[in-house]
Motif scaffolding. Structure first.
Motif, short mmCIF file in Angstrom:
data_model
loop_
_atom_site.label_atom_id
_atom_site.label_comp_id
_atom_site.label_asym_id
_atom_site.label_seq_id
_atom_site.Cartn_x
_atom_site.Cartn_y
_atom_site.Cartn_z
N ARG B 26 1.27 -1.04 0.08
CA ARG B 26 0.14 0.05 -0.04
C ARG B 26 0.75 1.40 0.17
O ARG B 26 1.80 1.52 0.61
N GLN B 74 -1.20 -10.08 -3.41
CA GLN B 74 -2.65 -10.01 -3.81
C GLN B 74 -2.27 -9.23 -4.83
O GLN B 74 -1.95 -7.88 -5.58
N ALA B 76 -5.00 -7.84 -6.62
CA ALA B 76 -5.35 -6.43 -6.69
C ALA B 76 -4.86 -4.62 -6.93
O ALA B 76 -4.36 -3.72 -7.36
N PHE B 77 -3.39 -5.00 -5.75
CA PHE B 77 -2.53 -3.55 -5.45
C PHE B 77 -1.71 -3.77 -6.34
O PHE B 77 -1.32 -2.38 -6.45
N GLU B 80 -4.49 -2.03 -9.38
CA GLU B 80 -4.50 -0.89 -9.53
C GLU B 80 -3.64 0.23 -10.16
O GLU B 80 -3.96 1.42 -10.58
N TRP B 81 -2.41 -0.31 -10.55
CA TRP B 81 -1.77 0.71 -10.94
C TRP B 81 -1.24 -0.09 -12.78
O TRP B 81 -0.63 0.84 -12.72
#
Lengths: 313, 313
Positions: B26, B74, B76-77, B80-81
């Protein structure tokens, strides 16, 4: 900011059809000219495939953008080819947006809490294409993890004028394994439908529909009619028309009287029209774009003749 | 070719622990040195974040590779980018494989027919890291679309010595909305569990377990015990330990007597150990890697003391 459902319906009314073109590139079926151009400019297999997918989808977009309101790229086919495939997907989404199309990214994501939020922020650009790296208007979402896992998608969708379509009743032969399980007389898919309708009501814009929609397969016409009634404010995304076997008659129940409330998807039947009769007979292999155009016109006419979508004309 | 379950269990026995480290980067929580290094070498926000995620995960892998059998990035993290994030995920998976770790890509994919096959071919490298562009040993999969949609994943997994973990009972507060619906006395998650156990039996290797596993949240210990009994040949992936609130006592029921059959995931609690007591008190902010090492040792000791994983020692 404009609500997703309102934007989608404006596009449907503008194009006078609810036909949705899926973008499902498959390397083995691509036109020879596209494959050889990609081979001439790239070396690794992944780069060749990604470049070919991009060019193929760009050309489909050029053909269908004047005809239909929306396209639905299938993320899996791009992702299979790694980061190069993902970069191609990003450019395909951007190209479709630039061509004025509503873009529904079919990635069927779903996760919990902050992870779901990461997917939502990544895929739901909504009205402003610069607000997410995958600049889609809308994303397909899997509900298995529970209602609380839909919330992050709903929140980002509302914030950005984007939408989601939640999987309710899918079009595959085994869809019923879990979706048809009855509890106190209610199927699981009806229970998911109730949760989705609630979210649709909460996200209603100026029009009748909310920005939270449902995926309901055309291959189960009875369930489709029933789900339309159960979710009166929920826009439906209906896969299964064409190659998966459903006809216009099977999807008629998805619409309201004005011909709104549903978009009907065809992927293979449009993308690879040239591979099948009548288009394979009418057109030479290199006329695959004409075949796509003809198949799109035929789908639009079929829907207009046999469903309330005729009222859009 | 070696079966996934056998490879995973060999790794667990080799490291003498079932601790699984999730990789959940994150941006707002990253060590300052990593952010400034990424900012010095990249210009767009997406490129900066992707480079920082990659470096952060590389450093975590360096710390935990000697200690644990497996890691779980994970998706998704990273996604997202955009494509830059995806390229970082690809390199993180490769780095973890090169470090001898079993890699479970947590992407919770699920789709029908040839689409599911595209995901499977893209993510399930299994024993040979060159056979898929995301070179994972294993992928998490969502069952909502039906049993037939698990088959393409199972087929590719068997072909490549890879595995999948099917979502059965997730760890989020609202997991029960759909998963707990009872039909003739059987919850939906039990029905999914039965389908998974059947696939586990079909994919059994030399050992007791199959290559088709189940995700069962640690936050519902009673269900975990029950599901262990319902799926005797199914390896379990248990999220929810640590930051999500479950302790070692809650996951004890996931194991067989030898301490095999389950891996217990901690993501935030390890990745960002430095942000919380006792590690925030013992270590200076720049000693975040020591905090990760200490938190990993503590988790391993906790599992060894309070679960049958102690029998691995």
């Amino acid at each position: 900011m404009h609500n997703f459902a309102d934007r989608l319906h404006a596009a449907i009314q503008n194009k006078k059809t609810p036909a949705l073109v899926g973008l499902d590139p498959r390397f083995d079926w691509l036109p020879a000219e596209i494959v050889s151009a990609a081979e001439a400019t790239h070396s690794s297999k992944a780069d060749i495939v990604a470049a070919a997918f991009e060019e193929f989808c760009f050309r489909i977009i050029d053909v269908v953008a004047p005809l239909v309101p929306a396209v639905k790229p299938q993320a899996a086919f791009f992702e299979e080819w790694g980061p190069a495939g993902c970069a191609a997907l990003q450019r395909v989404i951007k190209k479709a947006r630039d061509a004025g199309l509503v873009v529904i990214c079919d990635a069927k994501r779903g996760d919990i809490g902050s992870t779901a939020e990461a997917y939502a922020r990544g895929y739901l650009a909504g009205e402003n294409p610069d607000s997410a790296l995958w600049a889609a208007d809308c994303l397909t979402v899997n509900p298995y993890l529970g209602s609380d896992t839909l919330e992050p998608f709903v929140n980002v969708a509302v914030e950005r004028g984007a939408g989601i379509y939640v999987l309710v009743r899918t079009s595959n032969p085994g869809a019923g394994t879990f979706q048809d399980r009855k509890t106190d007389g209610t199927n699981l898919y009806e229970c998911v439908a109730a949760a989705v309708e609630e979210l649709a009501l909460k996200t209603k814009g100026a029009g009748h529909y909310g920005s939270i929609g449902a995926v309901v397969g055309a291959t189960y016409p009875e369930e489709l009619n029933q789900l339309r009634a159960l979710m009166p404010h929920t826009p439906l995304l209906v896969p299964g028309y064409g190659s998966q076997g459903a006809g216009a008659g099977d999807v008629a129940g998805a619409f309201d009287e004005q011909g709104l409330g549903a978009i009907i998807n065809s992927s293979r039947g449009i993308n690879f029209a040239i591979r099948k009769a009548p288009y394979s007979e009418k057109f030479a292999p290199e006329e695959w774009e004409q075949a796509i155009e003809a198949a799109t016109h035929d789908m639009i006419a079929d829907l207009a003749t046999h469903t309330p979508a005729g009222n859009l004309q």
